[in-house]
Design an enzyme around this catalytic site. Sequence first.
Site, PDB file in Angstrom:
ATOM      1  N   THR A 116       3.193   1.848   9.949  1.00  0.00           N
ATOM      2  CA  THR A 116       4.219   1.535  10.945  1.00  0.00           C
ATOM      3  C   THR A 116       5.008   2.796  11.255  1.00  0.00           C
ATOM      4  O   THR A 116       5.176   3.669  10.399  1.00  0.00           O
ATOM      5  CB  THR A 116       5.195   0.453  10.439  1.00  0.00           C
ATOM      6  OG1 THR A 116       5.876   0.933   9.268  1.00  0.00           O
ATOM      7  CG2 THR A 116       4.471  -0.844  10.112  1.00  0.00           C
ATOM      8  N   TYR A 169       3.307  -6.682   3.390  1.00  0.00           N
ATOM      9  CA  TYR A 169       3.329  -7.133   4.779  1.00  0.00           C
ATOM     10  C   TYR A 169       3.764  -8.592   4.885  1.00  0.00           C
ATOM     11  O   TYR A 169       4.487  -8.975   5.806  1.00  0.00           O
ATOM     12  CB  TYR A 169       1.957  -6.932   5.419  1.00  0.00           C
ATOM     13  CG  TYR A 169       1.836  -5.641   6.194  1.00  0.00           C
ATOM     14  CD1 TYR A 169       1.937  -5.616   7.578  1.00  0.00           C
ATOM     15  CD2 TYR A 169       1.633  -4.433   5.537  1.00  0.00           C
ATOM     16  CE1 TYR A 169       1.836  -4.435   8.293  1.00  0.00           C
ATOM     17  CE2 TYR A 169       1.526  -3.243   6.235  1.00  0.00           C
ATOM     18  CZ  TYR A 169       1.629  -3.245   7.617  1.00  0.00           C
ATOM     19  OH  TYR A 169       1.535  -2.071   8.326  1.00  0.00           O
TER      20      TYR A 169
END
Length: 524
Positions: A480, A182
């Site tokens: 996501t 991330y």
Amino acid sequence: MTREGTNAYLVGGGIASLSAAAYLIRDGELPGANIHIFEALDVVGGSMDGAGSPEKGYVIRGGRMFNFSYVCTYDLLSFIPSLTDPSKTVIDEFREFNARVKTHADCRLVAGGRKLDVSSMGFGMKDQLDLIEVTLRSEESLGVKRINECFAPAFFETNFWLMWASMFGFEPWHSAVEFKRYLHRFVHEFPRINTLAGVDRSPYNQFDSVILPIATWLKSQGVQFLTGAEVTDVELRPGSDHSTVTRIRYVRKGVENEIAVNETDLVFVTNGSMTAASTLGSQTTAPALDDRKTGDWTLWEKLARSRRDFGRPSVFDDHVDESKWESFTVTCRDPEMFRLIEEFTGNAPGTGALVTITDSSWLMSIVVAYQPHFLNQPSDVQVFWGYGLFVDRPGDFVKKPMADCTGAEILVELCSHLGFVDSIPKILATCQCIPCMMPYVTSQFLVRGPGDRPDVVPKGSTNLAFIGQFCELPDDTVFTVEYSVRAAQTAVFSLLKLDKQPPPVNRGDHDPKVLAEALKTMFS
């Protein structure tokens, strides 16, 4: 190239399968009537759900932010027609909406009933050095370390961690490797994490804005949807070094069925589910914790027993205490709650972002979207969403764990933290809060090692691909929409042997200007 004789069978009706079906049609030139989507529930969409009514209350299990770096997702939406205007695509609607309703949070963190200054990330020197070290280390060297094994306790009290964790759903015991991914994947958002000004929003909830248009287009292409159909087995040719699916077994309306799969057919399996076994509470009841393994997990476990390179589902589905948290959706039939939130935050609905209450023992956050948030939502009804990460801790005002609280008690806790105490009686009388317990919601963030997630197309597979959140895609980030769409693209292009690859993952960490801005923010 004609593919009239090829059938595609997609197990699971979430965004990964819908995306795969769309690319099978556009890039694979597969007739829509040859595509069959099996979904155990009565509606497609998987975790990207949204339903309800003004009378019974609306429910959204989760909310998703979009970003210009979602190149696969935005490509998908670029050829899906709008539901309301055939001359436009869904991505046209996204862009027009986000040009009109811009995100810039004036209230990102809250404590003691007041807004906090988030102009600084709040790092000490050790925090900065530790963050740089994690960023630079290889995934192999991090191995199965947890995030809290890489940082001192003070790091988890910084503005950065509180904003980053609430934005993405990280908890201290989650995988350091996923945290590192991330950091690399979203480094371009580092300088504006305190306002979330880089976030794109869908015009409505993601079911109405994304799932419904895709499903409508797929149906118009002739795609076959088998809802209420749970796939119980995907049989492979026995005694072979290659993985070739020969049969699919499923149960629909209590009747067992089977389909013979030819060698030229394709099978796409969504293995695992972050919203499996979700349960709803109500204004007067708490949601039960149901940690049973539903078909999306048991099917993967059955497949994994037959092939070592099909992953290890137990890494993700045997640790509910580390993967669960709870969301809640509030339906307001009076403007009082929205008026109070707007006055407190300084943001009109849809222009703010996550409001995270840092002194909440549940680490509670809320999001107030642009209204209406549902296609069927009347103008005198408003809807907002929230969640808590630490559901087993007693509340600060309601002395019960969030997991044991009714919707009304969650509203009392929220209003007490925000200083809306005098309005609690009216809010309880005019607002309906529906909590949702999700035992596996961050299971994809749990510590893992190489091989725990199968490759999208395992080595030696002739007609089987894994898609969704629990397959392995180098560099990209789970939790996501982009991950699921990229997996779908990868699977379709590979199984059909097309001379095509998904677009590269957006790598702001390779851009000197982006890195310079991120470092400037970190050391400010």
